[in-house]
Design an enzyme around this catalytic site. Structure first.
Site, PDB file in Angstrom:
ATOM      1  N   SER A 189      13.057   3.030   3.430  1.00  0.00           N
ATOM      2  CA  SER A 189      13.578   3.687   4.630  1.00  0.00           C
ATOM      3  C   SER A 189      14.170   2.640   5.573  1.00  0.00           C
ATOM      4  O   SER A 189      13.906   1.438   5.436  1.00  0.00           O
ATOM      5  CB  SER A 189      12.446   4.446   5.337  1.00  0.00           C
ATOM      6  OG  SER A 189      11.430   3.547   5.759  1.00  0.00           O
ATOM      7  N   ALA A 210       3.040  -0.730   4.918  1.00  0.00           N
ATOM      8  CA  ALA A 210       2.544  -0.829   6.299  1.00  0.00           C
ATOM      9  C   ALA A 210       2.051  -2.229   6.650  1.00  0.00           C
ATOM     10  O   ALA A 210       2.035  -2.604   7.835  1.00  0.00           O
ATOM     11  CB  ALA A 210       1.439   0.198   6.519  1.00  0.00           C
ATOM     12  N   ARG A 253       7.123   0.428  13.567  1.00  0.00           N
ATOM     13  CA  ARG A 253       7.728  -0.086  12.326  1.00  0.00           C
ATOM     14  C   ARG A 253       8.849  -1.086  12.598  1.00  0.00           C
ATOM     15  O   ARG A 253       9.418  -1.655  11.671  1.00  0.00           O
ATOM     16  CB  ARG A 253       8.284   1.069  11.488  1.00  0.00           C
ATOM     17  CG  ARG A 253       7.226   2.041  11.019  1.00  0.00           C
ATOM     18  CD  ARG A 253       7.797   3.086  10.067  1.00  0.00           C
ATOM     19  NE  ARG A 253       6.956   4.266  10.045  1.00  0.00           N
ATOM     20  CZ  ARG A 253       5.850   4.406   9.298  1.00  0.00           C
ATOM     21  NH1 ARG A 253       5.481   3.449   8.482  1.00  0.00           N
ATOM     22  NH2 ARG A 253       5.124   5.510   9.348  1.00  0.00           N
ATOM     23  N   ARG A 261       4.807  11.036  -2.217  1.00  0.00           N
ATOM     24  CA  ARG A 261       4.554  10.704  -0.828  1.00  0.00           C
ATOM     25  C   ARG A 261       5.777  11.007   0.045  1.00  0.00           C
ATOM     26  O   ARG A 261       6.858  10.446  -0.195  1.00  0.00           O
ATOM     27  CB  ARG A 261       4.255   9.214  -0.796  1.00  0.00           C
ATOM     28  CG  ARG A 261       4.209   8.598   0.538  1.00  0.00           C
ATOM     29  CD  ARG A 261       4.248   7.077   0.431  1.00  0.00           C
ATOM     30  NE  ARG A 261       3.957   6.540   1.722  1.00  0.00           N
ATOM     31  CZ  ARG A 261       4.276   5.311   2.115  1.00  0.00           C
ATOM     32  NH1 ARG A 261       4.858   4.480   1.269  1.00  0.00           N
ATOM     33  NH2 ARG A 261       3.993   4.912   3.316  1.00  0.00           N
ATOM     34  N   HIS A 282       3.962  -4.578   8.994  1.00  0.00           N
ATOM     35  CA  HIS A 282       3.880  -4.486  10.458  1.00  0.00           C
ATOM     36  C   HIS A 282       2.559  -5.013  11.011  1.00  0.00           C
ATOM     37  O   HIS A 282       2.350  -5.004  12.224  1.00  0.00           O
ATOM     38  CB  HIS A 282       4.051  -3.015  10.887  1.00  0.00           C
ATOM     39  CG  HIS A 282       5.130  -2.301  10.139  1.00  0.00           C
ATOM     40  ND1 HIS A 282       6.448  -2.692  10.186  1.00  0.00           N
ATOM     41  CD2 HIS A 282       5.101  -1.241   9.276  1.00  0.00           C
ATOM     42  CE1 HIS A 282       7.178  -1.889   9.406  1.00  0.00           C
ATOM     43  NE2 HIS A 282       6.370  -1.005   8.843  1.00  0.00           N
ATOM     44  N   HIS A 304      12.760  -2.498   2.288  1.00  0.00           N
ATOM     45  CA  HIS A 304      12.166  -1.216   2.660  1.00  0.00           C
ATOM     46  C   HIS A 304      13.052  -0.100   2.144  1.00  0.00           C
ATOM     47  O   HIS A 304      14.287  -0.198   2.212  1.00  0.00           O
ATOM     48  CB  HIS A 304      12.020  -1.085   4.179  1.00  0.00           C
ATOM     49  CG  HIS A 304      11.134  -2.137   4.754  1.00  0.00           C
ATOM     50  ND1 HIS A 304       9.768  -2.103   4.620  1.00  0.00           N
ATOM     51  CD2 HIS A 304      11.427  -3.273   5.409  1.00  0.00           C
ATOM     52  CE1 HIS A 304       9.255  -3.174   5.192  1.00  0.00           C
ATOM     53  NE2 HIS A 304      10.234  -3.909   5.674  1.00  0.00           N
ATOM     54  N   ASN A 337       8.098  -5.526  -0.726  1.00  0.00           N
ATOM     55  CA  ASN A 337       7.933  -4.364   0.149  1.00  0.00           C
ATOM     56  C   ASN A 337       6.446  -4.251   0.425  1.00  0.00           C
ATOM     57  O   ASN A 337       5.683  -3.721  -0.395  1.00  0.00           O
ATOM     58  CB  ASN A 337       8.453  -3.070  -0.472  1.00  0.00           C
ATOM     59  CG  ASN A 337       8.375  -1.913   0.511  1.00  0.00           C
ATOM     60  OD1 ASN A 337       7.774  -2.034   1.582  1.00  0.00           O
ATOM     61  ND2 ASN A 337       8.962  -0.781   0.149  1.00  0.00           N
ATOM     62  N   PRO A 381       0.807  -1.223   0.000  1.00  0.00           N
ATOM     63  CA  PRO A 381       0.000   0.000   0.000  1.00  0.00           C
ATOM     64  C   PRO A 381       0.842   1.274   0.000  1.00  0.00           C
ATOM     65  O   PRO A 381       1.883   1.349   0.658  1.00  0.00           O
ATOM     66  CB  PRO A 381      -0.809  -0.108   1.293  1.00  0.00           C
ATOM     67  CG  PRO A 381      -0.056  -1.072   2.139  1.00  0.00           C
ATOM     68  CD  PRO A 381       0.585  -2.032   1.189  1.00  0.00           C
ATOM     69  N   ASN A 382       0.346   2.225  -0.748  1.00  0.00           N
ATOM     70  CA  ASN A 382       0.902   3.587  -0.833  1.00  0.00           C
ATOM     71  C   ASN A 382       2.202   3.680  -1.627  1.00  0.00           C
ATOM     72  O   ASN A 382       2.703   4.779  -1.844  1.00  0.00           O
ATOM     73  CB  ASN A 382       1.083   4.205   0.567  1.00  0.00           C
ATOM     74  CG  ASN A 382      -0.230   4.322   1.300  1.00  0.00           C
ATOM     75  OD1 ASN A 382      -1.176   4.910   0.772  1.00  0.00           O
ATOM     76  ND2 ASN A 382      -0.324   3.738   2.480  1.00  0.00           N
ATOM     77  N   TYR A 414      10.944   9.116   1.435  1.00  0.00           N
ATOM     78  CA  TYR A 414      10.962   8.124   0.358  1.00  0.00           C
ATOM     79  C   TYR A 414      11.558   8.634  -0.952  1.00  0.00           C
ATOM     80  O   TYR A 414      11.651   7.875  -1.923  1.00  0.00           O
ATOM     81  CB  TYR A 414       9.533   7.613   0.110  1.00  0.00           C
ATOM     82  CG  TYR A 414       8.924   6.952   1.329  1.00  0.00           C
ATOM     83  CD1 TYR A 414       9.452   5.764   1.820  1.00  0.00           C
ATOM     84  CD2 TYR A 414       7.848   7.513   1.992  1.00  0.00           C
ATOM     85  CE1 TYR A 414       8.918   5.151   2.947  1.00  0.00           C
ATOM     86  CE2 TYR A 414       7.294   6.918   3.115  1.00  0.00           C
ATOM     87  CZ  TYR A 414       7.834   5.737   3.590  1.00  0.00           C
ATOM     88  OH  TYR A 414       7.308   5.139   4.699  1.00  0.00           O
ATOM     89  N   GLU A 443      12.655  -9.349   2.056  1.00  0.00           N
ATOM     90  CA  GLU A 443      11.849  -8.186   2.464  1.00  0.00           C
ATOM     91  C   GLU A 443      12.683  -6.931   2.227  1.00  0.00           C
ATOM     92  O   GLU A 443      13.848  -6.883   2.632  1.00  0.00           O
ATOM     93  CB  GLU A 443      11.500  -8.329   3.952  1.00  0.00           C
ATOM     94  CG  GLU A 443      10.775  -7.117   4.524  1.00  0.00           C
ATOM     95  CD  GLU A 443      10.445  -7.293   6.003  1.00  0.00           C
ATOM     96  OE1 GLU A 443      10.241  -8.439   6.462  1.00  0.00           O
ATOM     97  OE2 GLU A 443      10.402  -6.273   6.708  1.00  0.00           O
ATOM     98  N   ARG A 448      13.017   4.415  12.736  1.00  0.00           N
ATOM     99  CA  ARG A 448      11.764   5.171  12.724  1.00  0.00           C
ATOM    100  C   ARG A 448      10.893   4.795  13.941  1.00  0.00           C
ATOM    101  O   ARG A 448      11.398   4.305  14.931  1.00  0.00           O
ATOM    102  CB  ARG A 448      11.048   4.934  11.381  1.00  0.00           C
ATOM    103  CG  ARG A 448      11.906   5.390  10.188  1.00  0.00           C
ATOM    104  CD  ARG A 448      11.202   5.174   8.870  1.00  0.00           C
ATOM    105  NE  ARG A 448      10.013   6.033   8.762  1.00  0.00           N
ATOM    106  CZ  ARG A 448       9.073   5.875   7.829  1.00  0.00           C
ATOM    107  NH1 ARG A 448       9.187   4.903   6.929  1.00  0.00           N
ATOM    108  NH2 ARG A 448       8.030   6.679   7.803  1.00  0.00           N
ATOM    109  N   ASP A 491       1.321 -15.566   6.137  1.00  0.00           N
ATOM    110  CA  ASP A 491       0.876 -16.938   5.917  1.00  0.00           C
ATOM    111  C   ASP A 491       0.855 -17.279   4.432  1.00  0.00           C
ATOM    112  O   ASP A 491       1.151 -18.421   4.049  1.00  0.00           O
ATOM    113  CB  ASP A 491      -0.518 -17.147   6.515  1.00  0.00           C
ATOM    114  CG  ASP A 491      -0.503 -17.243   8.034  1.00  0.00           C
ATOM    115  OD1 ASP A 491       0.602 -17.289   8.618  1.00  0.00           O
ATOM    116  OD2 ASP A 491      -1.597 -17.269   8.630  1.00  0.00           O
TER     117      ASP A 491
HETATM  118  C1  DQA Z   1       8.204   1.124   3.955  1.00  0.00           C
HETATM  119  C2  DQA Z   1       8.252   1.331   5.470  1.00  0.00           C
HETATM  120  C3  DQA Z   1       6.899   1.072   6.093  1.00  0.00           C
HETATM  121  O1  DQA Z   1       6.965   1.254   7.502  1.00  0.00           O
HETATM  122  C4  DQA Z   1       5.880   2.035   5.525  1.00  0.00           C
HETATM  123  O2  DQA Z   1       4.602   1.764   6.050  1.00  0.00           O
HETATM  124  C5  DQA Z   1       5.853   2.031   4.035  1.00  0.00           C
HETATM  125  C6  DQA Z   1       7.125   1.984   3.320  1.00  0.00           C
HETATM  126  C7  DQA Z   1       9.539   1.472   3.276  1.00  0.00           C
HETATM  127  O3  DQA Z   1       9.719   1.067   2.134  1.00  0.00           O
HETATM  128  O4  DQA Z   1      10.386   2.162   3.878  1.00  0.00           O
HETATM  129  O5  DQA Z   1       4.809   2.143   3.413  1.00  0.00           O
HETATM  130  O6  DQA Z   1       7.926  -0.228   3.689  1.00  0.00           O
END
Ligand code: DQA
Length: 150
Positions: A101, A76, A110, A17, A79, A99, A73, A9-10, A22, A97, A106, A86
């Site tokens: 950031s 959110a 997170r 954003r 977390h 990220h 990635n 998401p996002n 980011y 995995e 943070r 699963d």
């Molecule tokens: C993220 C870090 C997550 O905590 C956050 O919710 C994101 C982006 C990152 O790529 O740094 O949406 O996954």
């Protein structure tokens, strides 16, 4: 070898954003970087972005038969999502995995990842470079060419 990148998401908002966190590059830039490295490594890559937890679960299930591993990635959902954990465990494909950031620098919420415990490894904090770093590490893991002891 074929790898799928899962964008949660996002991440469709990359470039707009919270650019101080980011950066100003877009998800298209991420996918182009993955495609470039995939060509260099001689692997195929595909990607999927969704803002919906169930759609990410569906994608993991549907992509798994045609891919050897995932770069994830989950945004959110990293977390919060036992369902995505699963799904990844259920399809039994190795994943890294990533990220953008450094999630450990943070907010405390997170610091917990539901996905990390089953991952090959985690790459966090290298900006968009986290994705190609993760892809390279996953391909080396799958090929058995990772540096011993590293
Ligand atoms: C993220 C870090 C997550 O905590 C956050 O919710 C994101 C982006 C990152 O790529 O740094 O949406 O996954």
């Amino acid at each position: 070898m074929r790898i799928a990148a899962v964008h949660g998401p996002n991440l469709n908002l990359l470039g707009l954003r919270e650019p101080e966190v980011y950066g100003r590059r877009t998800l298209d830039d991420v996918n182009a970087a993955l495609a470039g490295l995939a060509a260099e490594l001689g692997v195929e890559v595909e990607w999927h972005q969704s803002n919906h937890e169930g759609a990410l679960v569906d994608f993991v299930q549907q992509a798994a038969p045609r891919v050897d591993g995932f770069v994830v990635n989950a945004g959110a959902y990293t977390h919060t999502s036992i369902a995505l954990r699963d799904a990844l465990a259920g399809v039994a494909r190795p994943y890294v995995e990533v990220h953008i950031s450094n999630v450990f620098a943070r907010e405390r919420f997170r610091h917990r990842s539901y996905l990390a415990g089953n991952a090959v490894g985690v790459v966090s904090g290298f900006g968009l470079n986290s994705y190609p770093l993760g892809l390279r590490a996953l391909v080396e893991h799958l090929r058995g060419t990772a540096v011993p002891g590293a």
